[in-house]
Structures are given as C-alpha cells and as structure tokens.
Design a protein around this motif. Structure first.
Motif, PDB file in Angstrom:
ATOM      1  N   LEU A   1     -95.064  18.681  -3.681  1.00 18.24           N
ATOM      2  CA  LEU A   1     -96.464  19.005  -3.933  1.00 18.24           C
ATOM      3  C   LEU A   1     -97.376  18.385  -2.888  1.00 18.24           C
ATOM      4  CD1 LEU A   1     -96.994  18.756  -7.798  1.00 18.24           C
ATOM      5  CD2 LEU A   1     -97.292  20.769  -6.352  1.00 18.24           C
ATOM      6  N   ALA A   2     -96.811  17.530  -2.048  1.00 14.39           N
ATOM      7  CA  ALA A   2     -97.621  16.874  -1.030  1.00 14.39           C
ATOM      8  C   ALA A   2     -97.986  17.884   0.050  1.00 14.39           C
ATOM      9  CB  ALA A   2     -96.850  15.699  -0.426  1.00 14.39           C
ATOM     10  N   MET A   3     -99.235  18.252   0.094  1.00 12.23           N
ATOM     11  CA  MET A   3     -99.730  19.133   1.148  1.00 12.23           C
ATOM     12  C   MET A   3    -101.137  18.683   1.493  1.00 12.23           C
ATOM     13  SD  MET A   3    -100.839  22.666  -0.830  1.00 12.23           S
ATOM     14  CE  MET A   3     -99.442  22.820  -1.909  1.00 12.23           C
ATOM     15  N   SER A   4    -101.541  18.945   2.698  1.00 13.26           N
ATOM     16  CA  SER A   4    -102.886  18.554   3.087  1.00 13.26           C
ATOM     17  C   SER A   4    -103.897  19.333   2.249  1.00 13.26           C
ATOM     18  CB  SER A   4    -103.103  18.829   4.579  1.00 13.26           C
ATOM     19  OG  SER A   4    -102.859  20.185   4.883  1.00 13.26           O
ATOM     20  N   GLY A   5    -104.952  18.634   1.852  1.00 17.43           N
ATOM     21  CA  GLY A   5    -106.010  19.296   1.098  1.00 17.43           C
ATOM     22  C   GLY A   5    -105.619  19.700  -0.301  1.00 17.43           C
ATOM     23  N   LEU A   6    -104.725  18.931  -0.954  1.00 16.83           N
ATOM     24  CA  LEU A   6    -104.246  19.337  -2.274  1.00 16.83           C
ATOM     25  C   LEU A   6    -105.390  19.471  -3.274  1.00 16.83           C
ATOM     26  CD1 LEU A   6    -101.954  19.981  -4.223  1.00 16.83           C
ATOM     27  CD2 LEU A   6    -101.702  17.531  -4.647  1.00 16.83           C
ATOM     28  N   ARG A   7    -106.352  18.546  -3.220  1.00 23.22           N
ATOM     29  CA  ARG A   7    -107.444  18.631  -4.189  1.00 23.22           C
ATOM     30  C   ARG A   7    -108.236  19.929  -3.998  1.00 23.22           C
ATOM     31  NH1 ARG A   7    -109.573  14.590  -7.383  1.00 23.22           N
ATOM     32  NH2 ARG A   7    -108.731  12.896  -6.130  1.00 23.22           N
ATOM     33  N   GLY A   8    -108.425  20.349  -2.752  1.00 25.91           N
ATOM     34  CA  GLY A   8    -109.080  21.628  -2.506  1.00 25.91           C
ATOM     35  C   GLY A   8    -108.238  22.788  -2.999  1.00 25.91           C
ATOM     36  N   ALA A   9    -106.916  22.684  -2.801  1.00 27.70           N
ATOM     37  CA  ALA A   9    -106.024  23.741  -3.280  1.00 27.70           C
ATOM     38  C   ALA A   9    -106.098  23.877  -4.790  1.00 27.70           C
ATOM     39  CB  ALA A   9    -104.587  23.443  -2.845  1.00 27.70           C
ATOM     40  N   VAL A  10    -106.228  22.744  -5.479  1.00 30.54           N
ATOM     41  CA  VAL A  10    -106.343  22.777  -6.937  1.00 30.54           C
ATOM     42  C   VAL A  10    -107.619  23.501  -7.354  1.00 30.54           C
ATOM     43  CG1 VAL A  10    -106.655  21.330  -8.986  1.00 30.54           C
ATOM     44  CG2 VAL A  10    -104.924  20.737  -7.297  1.00 30.54           C
ATOM     45  N   MET A  11    -108.689  23.339  -6.587  1.00 36.87           N
ATOM     46  CA  MET A  11    -109.923  24.052  -6.907  1.00 36.87           C
ATOM     47  C   MET A  11    -109.753  25.557  -6.732  1.00 36.87           C
ATOM     48  SD  MET A  11    -113.189  21.767  -5.720  1.00 36.87           S
ATOM     49  CE  MET A  11    -114.267  22.872  -6.636  1.00 36.87           C
ATOM     50  N   VAL A  12    -109.006  25.969  -5.700  1.00 35.21           N
ATOM     51  CA  VAL A  12    -108.740  27.399  -5.515  1.00 35.21           C
ATOM     52  C   VAL A  12    -107.982  27.945  -6.722  1.00 35.21           C
ATOM     53  CG1 VAL A  12    -107.550  29.114  -4.099  1.00 35.21           C
ATOM     54  CG2 VAL A  12    -108.779  27.238  -3.001  1.00 35.21           C
TER      55      VAL A  12
ATOM     56  N   VAL B   1     -97.233  26.072  -5.662  1.00 35.53           N
ATOM     57  CA  VAL B   1     -97.572  25.154  -6.746  1.00 35.53           C
ATOM     58  C   VAL B   1     -96.799  25.499  -8.020  1.00 35.53           C
ATOM     59  CG1 VAL B   1     -99.455  24.457  -8.264  1.00 35.53           C
ATOM     60  CG2 VAL B   1     -99.828  24.572  -5.807  1.00 35.53           C
ATOM     61  N   ALA B   2     -96.657  26.795  -8.312  1.00 34.73           N
ATOM     62  CA  ALA B   2     -95.952  27.209  -9.530  1.00 34.73           C
ATOM     63  C   ALA B   2     -94.491  26.777  -9.494  1.00 34.73           C
ATOM     64  CB  ALA B   2     -96.050  28.724  -9.699  1.00 34.73           C
ATOM     65  N   ALA B   3     -93.835  26.969  -8.362  1.00 31.58           N
ATOM     66  CA  ALA B   3     -92.418  26.623  -8.252  1.00 31.58           C
ATOM     67  C   ALA B   3     -92.200  25.128  -8.420  1.00 31.58           C
ATOM     68  CB  ALA B   3     -91.865  27.094  -6.906  1.00 31.58           C
ATOM     69  N   VAL B   4     -93.010  24.335  -7.728  1.00 30.93           N
ATOM     70  CA  VAL B   4     -92.841  22.885  -7.835  1.00 30.93           C
ATOM     71  C   VAL B   4     -93.235  22.405  -9.228  1.00 30.93           C
ATOM     72  CG1 VAL B   4     -93.453  20.654  -6.854  1.00 30.93           C
ATOM     73  CG2 VAL B   4     -93.235  22.639  -5.360  1.00 30.93           C
TER      74      VAL B   4
END
Length: 590
Positions: free
Chosen positions: A199-210, A247-250
C-alpha cells in the motif's frame, strides 16, 4: 455479475479498445480473484460473537473484490468500483491493526456493533422516525452466534478506531515495499508486514481522497468515468481503474492476513497455508506492479520532519437502551422482498422508455451530463447485481444514488428564484473545486509531481473545463443529513432518509451490522453471500427514489424543460413511490 469476460480476444462489454497495460492489469486482478475464490470459508457456530464477525470479514472482503473486478470493462458502475475499493482499503487498515494485538482488539468488533446501533437510535430519535422492526435491523442473523449485544462481553468491549485514525496510524508507521523474494516463505506476521508495504505509494493520502470522491458518487467521483472514448458516467478512466484495483487487491489481501492472525482457527485444515498465502502475495504483487505502471504513482519518498499527526479522540460509551436487544425480542427471518423486486422491475421498464442525448439541445453543462448518465449507469449496476450473486454491489450503488440525489435536489430547488439558485450553484461548484485543490495539494505534499497529480483530474480534450477560481469566504455545502431531509420532504416521516443512509452505510463501511445483513441463516444453513430481505428492500427502494430524482431533474435541465422530460420525470416519481409503498412493508421505515 452476469457473463464473465476475460478480454482475451481484446473485447470487453463496454466496446472500448484498451491499452495493453490495462489488459495486463485486468488479467492480474482476475488471477488474484480466482485464487482467492478457491479458499473455503470456515465458521464456528455458537462461538463468541467477535469470533464469528472476524470469520466473516475475509469472505465479505473477497466478495467485494470479486464484484469490483467484475465491473471492469462492463460499461457501467465505474464509480462503484471506487466505492468498493475504498471499503477494502479501510478493511485492510482495520485488520492489520487488529492483528497487531488480536486478543485485546478483536473484542472491539462487539463494541463497534453497539456504538453503531446507538448512532442509528440517535438518528431515529432526532428525526422522529418510527421503526417497528428495529430488532431485525440490529440482529438480522440468529442461530449462529449471540449478536444481541446484551452479553457482558459485548457491553465491556473496547471501541474500534475511526477510519481517519487508522489511516494516520498507517502513514505514521512509514511502511516500505519488501523485496519480492521476501513475499514467500514467512509466517503470517511477516507476510502481513510485506502486504502493508504494497500500500506504500507516493501521495497515498491524496489517493484515498480520490477513492472517497468515487465512493460518495459526487461530481469529482463521477469525473472518474470521463475516459477517452468512453461513455460519461459509465466507463472508468484507466488511471483511476488502476488506482482503485491496486488498493482493492492489497486491501483484500491484508484483510485475509489480518484475519488469519486474529482468528487462526478459521483456516481450513485441508489447505496448506504457507503455499496458499505465498501465492496470494505473489498475485497481489502482480496487481500492484501492473496498476503502478498505469496510475504512475511511485514508491513513497522518505518521511521529512515529524510523523503525521494521528487524529484520535477519546471515546466514552453511553448507550441508549434500544441499542440492546433482549434474547426474547429477536425477530425471525421471515421477510420476503419478492413484491419489491416486481415493483422495481416495472420501474426499470419505465426508466428505459425514454432517453435523450445530452447534446440534443446545445452544449450542456458537464455536471448535468454526469448526473444523467451516472444515474443511468449506477441504477443499471443495481439491477444487474442484486439477483446475480452481487447484492453487495447494489447496496453500494444505492447509497451513491441516494446521496447524489440529495445533493442535486438541494441544488435545483426553487429554480424560480434565480438569485438563490446562482448562490447555491456557486456553493456547489466551489465545494468540488476546493476538494480538487486539496487533493492535488495532498499529492504534491507527499512526493507526487504536480504534473502527475493534476493528470489524475484532467478531462478529455472534448470537455471544456470551467473556471477554477474559488469564492473567497465560500460557504460549504449543507450536511448530508440536511440535504436528505429536503429530499424526504414529501414523505410522512422525512427523517427516514437519514436513517436509511445510515443503515446502508453499515454495509459500505463493513460494520458488524453490515456483515450480519450480508448473510442469512435458515434451516440450519448459513448463506454467506445472501442479503437480508430488509436491506435488499431498502437498497432497491432508495435506488428508485434516487435515480428517479436524478434522471427526472437532469433530463429536464438537458432538454430545457421539454414536455417529454416533464412527463418522464412525473412517471419516474410515480413508479418510485409505488416501489416505496411496497418496500416499506419489508424494511418498515417511513
């Protein structure tokens, strides 16, 4: 859902040609899905309530992952994929947290169950809504374990952290990607650590908002469907599909590993655990690699400065008496939603009786196009899912229709007062301009180049984008409760819609109440993927209500109030009310 498509011959139901990278991603997501489906589910009857809820978590996660995968390339339900992915992400965070200290934390499932019940009781009281079958809503599953909440174990159980707190805890721990060689051969704890790293990816918090935008079916979420060569409101753009399925797979994998640690007795003895989980990790890594090649969000940068602040809050539990169900008050599972289904089929026939091209009367506003097309797509998702082993998808889609209908009703009320309408429009679009700006800032503040962040929101060349200026001192949108009350104004108990939204949210947030409504126990048989008649009736009811309002109002806007659109809108509302009058005899709200 329906016919399975592999895309091996280059074709998918939506008719679009897909990039080879997207084809590789879909092959990877499907391979993981098929492997997860081979694991038998084990349930221990008459055990502690938290044990049964823990044993239910992975089958429920696997179901949602399979439903998300089945929507890829289907030409409908693009935003629903995002909603399913967000729920799996939250589940993964929860179960990796529980697994860290399962003996102390697993009982919190029962504490969460009581807190959610109390919150629902609060909505009922605040909005003066009657619910004569409240015991059925709170204990839809009886005979497997004690879910009354009246036991000492439940009353003394701790609380679960909120989703925001779990995300903060995850980000504060700075997970790192493990080398592929470390994915196979370790114990459950080692695999769980490695899976968290995926789940470690750059900008994860932004990805969660998407993911959140898609999950709420709002204007920004619907823009996930603005795919080049695709149908607005229906298809899913490639970078968002990749982000969602990453995100769904992990999330599904971390949930499986967390459950293995928290309730090891649920592992089927006939399956060799190390080999199965090793294959899960390898297949999940394949999804992550394929998804990363499409969405372009790389590994996270090393943390700079102080770790993120954890937004936790102290919890004090004071339960209303109605939140507890005495053993003698448990109601039998004898509901039948077949009459509701018949009424919905009639409504569905009328939905398809008239359509208009959004461009038939000039260049329309993007928001109107997405409201109209998105409502068609999301309602079609409901109808294609609820009786095809994917009822959970229908609940997610129903909640999205209800929420967006409430926003659209608030926006389009009192059109005769032009000044007030302009003010509401300004607030409406300012809300999503602000969210877009905030999401991009979260990406760029967490290691993502601004060009890459803005690319996730870029529209196709055929779309003329509006202004990005945000009104100084802007007013945020009203709360969802306030807008739902406006939508519910014509009903005897307008407050039934905030209650309905809360009940549907039990499923989308994977609460213990939601888990219990996604299974039925009859004649000594537990059906783990069977929806309760009350939840099905409610989902179908609000799907018709929400789609009627969205299709009717957007059709009027797109055709500039044509007579055909007026008759269509009236016909939708009439038939949706017929569905409601039938459904309320099953869910007993309003």
């Amino acid at each position: 859902m329906g016919r399975e498509w592999s895309g091996a011959d280059g074709t998918w139901p939506d008719g679009r040609e897909i990039d080879p990278l997207v084809a590789s991603l879909r092959a990877a997501t499907r391979a993981l899905r098929f492997h997860l489906d081979t694991l038998p589910a084990v349930f221990h009857f008459d055990g502690p309530g938290d044990q049964f809820l823990a044993e239910s978590a992975f089958p429920y996660a696997r179901w949602r992952y399979g439903c998300a995968d089945s929507l890829l390339g289907s030409g409908m339900g693009g935003t629903v994929v995002g909603a399913l992915a967000r729920s799996l992400f939250d589940d993964g965070l929860l179960w990796q947290w529980i697994a860290e200290s399962s003996a102390d934390r697993r009982p919190a499932l029962l504490g969460s169950m009581l807190e959610e019940r109390d919150r629902i009781c609060g909505f009922l009281a605040e909005h003066e809504v009657s619910c004569p079958n409240l015991a059925r809503w709170f204990v839809p599953l009886d005979g497997v374990t004690d879910l009354t909440g009246s036991t000492l174990a439940a009353l003394s159980a701790p609380s679960l952290p909120a989703a925001t707190e779990l995300l903060d805890l995850f980000l504060a721990s700075s997970p790192e990607r493990s080398a592929s060689s470390a994915l196979i051969g370790g114990g459950v704890e080692d695999l769980l650590k490695a899976a968290r790293g995926m789940l470690a990816m750059s900008g994860l918090r932004g990805a969660v908002m998407v993911l959140g935008h898609a999950g709420h079916g709002n204007l920004l979420g619907l823009q996930s469907t603005m795919a080049t060569g695709g149908a607005p409101g229906h298809d899913l753009r490639a970078d968002h599909e990749a982000l969602f399925m990453h995100v769904a797979a992990v999330g599904a994998t971390v949930t499986l590993l967390g459950v293995c640690a928290a309730v090891p007795e649920c592992w089927p003895p006939e399956v060799e655990q190390a080999g199965f989980l090793g294959t899960v990790m390898r297949l999940t890594e394949n999804v992550v690699a394929a998804a990363s090649a499409v969405h372009g969000l790389g590994d996270p940068k090393p943390p700079v400065g102080a770790p993120p602040k954890v937004r936790g809050k102290a919890r004090t539990r004071s339960l209303r008496p109605e939140a507890l169900v005495a053993r003698g008050d448990v109601l039998p599972d004898i509901g039948d939603a077949s009459a509701v289904v018949a009424a919905v089929r009639e409504y569905e026939g009328f939905v398809s009786s008239w359509v208009t091209s959004p461009w038939a009367h000039g260049d329309p506003k993007l928001a109107s196009v997405l409201a109209y097309a998105g409502a068609h797509s999301t309602f079609a998702t409901v109808m294609n899912a609820f009786d095809d082993h994917a009822a959970v998808t229908s609940v997610f889609a129903a909640r999205m229709l209800l929420e967006e209908a409430a926003r659209f009703t608030w926006l389009a009320q009192d059109l005769e007062d032009e000044e007030a309408f302009v003010q509401r429009s300004t607030r409406y679009f300012d809300e999503f301009r602000t969210r877009r700006k905030k999401t991009i800032a979260l990406f760029t503040g967490n290691g993502v180049a601004r060009a890459a962040a803005t690319r996730l929101f870029r529209m196709p060349d055929s779309v003329v984008e509006g202004p990005e200026t945000i009104t100084k001192g802007r007013k945020p949108l009203p709360s969802i409760d306030e807008m739902l009350l406006l939508l519910g104004a014509p009903y005897p108990e307008p407050g039934w819609l905030p209650v309905a939204y809360s009940l549907l949210s039990q499923v989308t947030h994977s609460t213990p109440i939601g888990l219990a409504h996604m299974a039925r126990y009859r004649d000594g048989t537990l059906s783990a993927h069977d929806i309760s008649p009350e939840m099905l009736a409610l989902a179908l009811d609000v799907s018709c209500l929400g789609s009627a309002r969205l299709l009717g109002m957007s059709g009027l806007i797109l055709t500039q109030g044509s007579n055909e659109a007026q008759q269509y809108a009236l016909g939708l509302e009439e038939r949706a009310m017929k569905v409601h009058n039938t459904a309320r005899l099953v869910h007993w709200l309003d």
